[in-house]
Design a protein around this motif. Sequence first.
Motif, PDB file in Angstrom:
ATOM      1  N   GLY A  49       0.820  -1.208   0.000  1.00 20.40           N
ATOM      2  CA  GLY A  49       0.000   0.000   0.000  1.00 20.40           C
ATOM      3  C   GLY A  49       0.853   1.256   0.000  1.00 20.40           C
ATOM      4  N   VAL A  50       1.923   1.254   0.789  1.00 21.68           N
ATOM      5  CA  VAL A  50       2.839   2.395   0.822  1.00 21.68           C
ATOM      6  C   VAL A  50       3.617   2.488  -0.485  1.00 21.68           C
ATOM      7  CG1 VAL A  50       4.881   3.351   1.960  1.00 21.68           C
ATOM      8  CG2 VAL A  50       3.013   2.411   3.330  1.00 21.68           C
ATOM      9  N   GLU A  51       4.005   1.328  -1.020  1.00 23.92           N
ATOM     10  CA  GLU A  51       4.706   1.297  -2.314  1.00 23.92           C
ATOM     11  C   GLU A  51       3.859   1.970  -3.393  1.00 23.92           C
ATOM     12  OE1 GLU A  51       7.115  -2.109  -4.853  1.00 23.92           O
ATOM     13  OE2 GLU A  51       5.227  -2.646  -3.872  1.00 23.92           O
ATOM     14  N   LYS A  52       2.560   1.702  -3.381  1.00 25.15           N
ATOM     15  CA  LYS A  52       1.648   2.309  -4.357  1.00 25.15           C
ATOM     16  C   LYS A  52       1.564   3.816  -4.158  1.00 25.15           C
ATOM     17  CE  LYS A  52      -3.057   1.889  -6.167  1.00 25.15           C
ATOM     18  NZ  LYS A  52      -4.363   1.175  -6.045  1.00 25.15           N
ATOM     19  N   LEU A  53       1.512   4.264  -2.903  1.00 23.90           N
ATOM     20  CA  LEU A  53       1.454   5.698  -2.625  1.00 23.90           C
ATOM     21  C   LEU A  53       2.710   6.422  -3.094  1.00 23.90           C
ATOM     22  CD1 LEU A  53      -0.051   5.638   0.999  1.00 23.90           C
ATOM     23  CD2 LEU A  53      -1.168   6.580  -1.033  1.00 23.90           C
ATOM     24  N   LEU A  54       3.840   5.741  -3.017  1.00 26.95           N
ATOM     25  CA  LEU A  54       5.114   6.353  -3.417  1.00 26.95           C
ATOM     26  C   LEU A  54       5.302   6.375  -4.927  1.00 26.95           C
ATOM     27  CD1 LEU A  54       7.507   4.828  -0.729  1.00 26.95           C
ATOM     28  CD2 LEU A  54       6.863   7.234  -0.947  1.00 26.95           C
ATOM     29  N   GLY A  55       4.737   5.402  -5.620  1.00 25.76           N
ATOM     30  CA  GLY A  55       4.904   5.334  -7.069  1.00 25.76           C
ATOM     31  C   GLY A  55       6.352   5.204  -7.477  1.00 25.76           C
ATOM     32  N   ASP A  56       6.801   6.068  -8.359  1.00 29.31           N
ATOM     33  CA  ASP A  56       8.176   6.011  -8.868  1.00 29.31           C
ATOM     34  C   ASP A  56       9.218   6.359  -7.812  1.00 29.31           C
ATOM     35  OD1 ASP A  56       7.176   5.319 -11.330  1.00 29.31           O
ATOM     36  OD2 ASP A  56       7.270   7.346 -12.163  1.00 29.31           O
ATOM     37  N   LEU A  57       8.784   6.852  -6.657  1.00 29.59           N
ATOM     38  CA  LEU A  57       9.725   7.190  -5.590  1.00 29.59           C
ATOM     39  C   LEU A  57      10.156   5.951  -4.809  1.00 29.59           C
ATOM     40  CD1 LEU A  57       8.010  10.417  -4.197  1.00 29.59           C
ATOM     41  CD2 LEU A  57      10.007  10.303  -5.703  1.00 29.59           C
ATOM     42  N   CYS A  58       9.540   4.809  -5.094  1.00 30.97           N
ATOM     43  CA  CYS A  58       9.903   3.549  -4.425  1.00 30.97           C
ATOM     44  C   CYS A  58      10.690   2.669  -5.390  1.00 30.97           C
ATOM     45  CB  CYS A  58       8.653   2.813  -3.966  1.00 30.97           C
ATOM     46  SG  CYS A  58       8.980   1.234  -3.156  1.00 30.97           S
ATOM     47  N   VAL A  59      11.847   2.162  -4.934  1.00 36.48           N
ATOM     48  CA  VAL A  59      12.679   1.322  -5.801  1.00 36.48           C
ATOM     49  C   VAL A  59      12.619  -0.156  -5.428  1.00 36.48           C
ATOM     50  CG1 VAL A  59      14.261   3.183  -6.398  1.00 36.48           C
ATOM     51  CG2 VAL A  59      14.722   1.779  -4.365  1.00 36.48           C
ATOM     52  N   GLY A  60      11.921  -0.481  -4.317  1.00 29.27           N
ATOM     53  CA  GLY A  60      11.846  -1.891  -3.955  1.00 29.27           C
ATOM     54  C   GLY A  60      11.146  -2.119  -2.629  1.00 29.27           C
ATOM     55  N   LEU A  61      10.733  -3.376  -2.427  1.00 23.47           N
ATOM     56  CA  LEU A  61      10.052  -3.794  -1.205  1.00 23.47           C
ATOM     57  C   LEU A  61      10.832  -4.968  -0.620  1.00 23.47           C
ATOM     58  CD1 LEU A  61       7.449  -3.579   0.591  1.00 23.47           C
ATOM     59  CD2 LEU A  61       6.390  -5.228  -0.976  1.00 23.47           C
ATOM     60  N   TYR A  62      11.301  -4.813   0.623  1.00 25.74           N
ATOM     61  CA  TYR A  62      12.047  -5.877   1.299  1.00 25.74           C
ATOM     62  C   TYR A  62      11.170  -6.404   2.428  1.00 25.74           C
ATOM     63  CZ  TYR A  62      15.842  -8.431   3.553  1.00 25.74           C
ATOM     64  OH  TYR A  62      16.624  -9.432   4.089  1.00 25.74           O
ATOM     65  N   THR A  63      10.899  -7.721   2.435  1.00 22.15           N
ATOM     66  CA  THR A  63       9.852  -8.264   3.314  1.00 22.15           C
ATOM     67  C   THR A  63      10.367  -9.294   4.321  1.00 22.15           C
ATOM     68  OG1 THR A  63       9.303 -10.017   1.723  1.00 22.15           O
ATOM     69  CG2 THR A  63       8.157  -7.910   1.490  1.00 22.15           C
ATOM     70  N   ARG A  64      11.668  -9.275   4.632  1.00 23.20           N
ATOM     71  CA  ARG A  64      12.211 -10.306   5.511  1.00 23.20           C
ATOM     72  C   ARG A  64      12.544  -9.808   6.928  1.00 23.20           C
ATOM     73  NH1 ARG A  64      17.165 -13.273   3.611  1.00 23.20           N
ATOM     74  NH2 ARG A  64      16.478 -14.674   5.286  1.00 23.20           N
ATOM     75  N   ALA A  65      12.009  -8.659   7.322  1.00 23.44           N
ATOM     76  CA  ALA A  65      12.259  -8.166   8.690  1.00 23.44           C
ATOM     77  C   ALA A  65      11.839  -9.233   9.698  1.00 23.44           C
ATOM     78  CB  ALA A  65      11.501  -6.877   8.933  1.00 23.44           C
TER      79      ALA A  65
END
Length: 356
Positions: A49-65
């Motif tokens: 959801g945050v990735e979508k809000l950022l659009g081109d300002l997001c370069v990746g999603l890391y999900t292993r926290a």
Amino acid sequence: MQPFVYNALPARVIFGTGTQAQVAQELQRLGCSRAIVLTTPGQVGKGKGVEKLLGDLCVGLYTRATMHTPVDITDDAVNAVQELNADCVMAVGGGSTIGLGKAIALRTDLPQIVIPTTYAGSEATPIIGQTENGIKTTQKTLKVLPEVIIYDVALTLTLPPKVSVTSAVNAIAHAVEALYSQDANPIADLLAQEGIRSIARSLPAIVTGEGGGEALLKARSDVLYGAWACAMCVGGLGMALHHKLCHTLGGTFNLPHAETHTVLLPHTIAYNAPYAPEAIAKVASSLGVINAAQGIYDLAKQLGAPYSLKELGLKEEDLGRAADIAAMSPYPNPAPLERDKLLKLLRDAWSGTRPP
């Protein structure tokens, strides 16, 4: 008025409902344009959801926290940051995700934006805990303090009631330790008492759902505000026995973070009460009870939280080792840390005995 020292922490806080919509604006305000979004496997949906809000300002999603910030996960995440050429870390989640963001910042000095979804409070402190070879260690440095915190009450509405209770009691633990810290001061005292009051009066409504939608939104808002206040006061001070025990049980025995705080807090309060009577009296007053240790125990238990280390999976034969580790390199604490007394504290917590 007694002399005191108060250090204000340099962070921007945005609080409200629907505030996550401001993420792109806040990212650009920092002069950044290539954010990596961090989550745990269970919070991927919120991260997207945050990735979508950022659009081109997001370069990746890391999900292993991962809980307790294991160093090998940080190694992997830093590699991802470097490969993506990220210029900002955006943590979406609770203490596990926020801890990973801090660990990345410690190594890279990248700015952080945090969107908390629990009441963990780590986002408001310059403290980081990391686990390596079964030992959890902490350090305090402004390098890990997030630049921006976006509190969006709407993101906490789906937090299950039981998780809400343990996360909120975890927050109260920050305030309790601030009140008897060797660096205690009147500003932090006010924040601590405000935080405890706000959480204690509103937490039951989150569990019961009494009053419906508007009442629940208000209760969630008040608990989130209280969690921030609790974190702010400990962030400028230090930690004591309670956090040392939680770090020991989490890092070495892999017990869940918030649940461990919830089980231990009544017992660490009782341990310190004779040596910090004024501080513990402030805790009791903020809770609206006479006995602070019993008040916390009763509140958590009545709201369905675990109340014994046995429930959390700790083996009875591990209590001695836990006492030994907790007695090593101790944090400053009002009561002397004596191994036999620590073992009794842990035995009471293991069995779920109501404190005196």
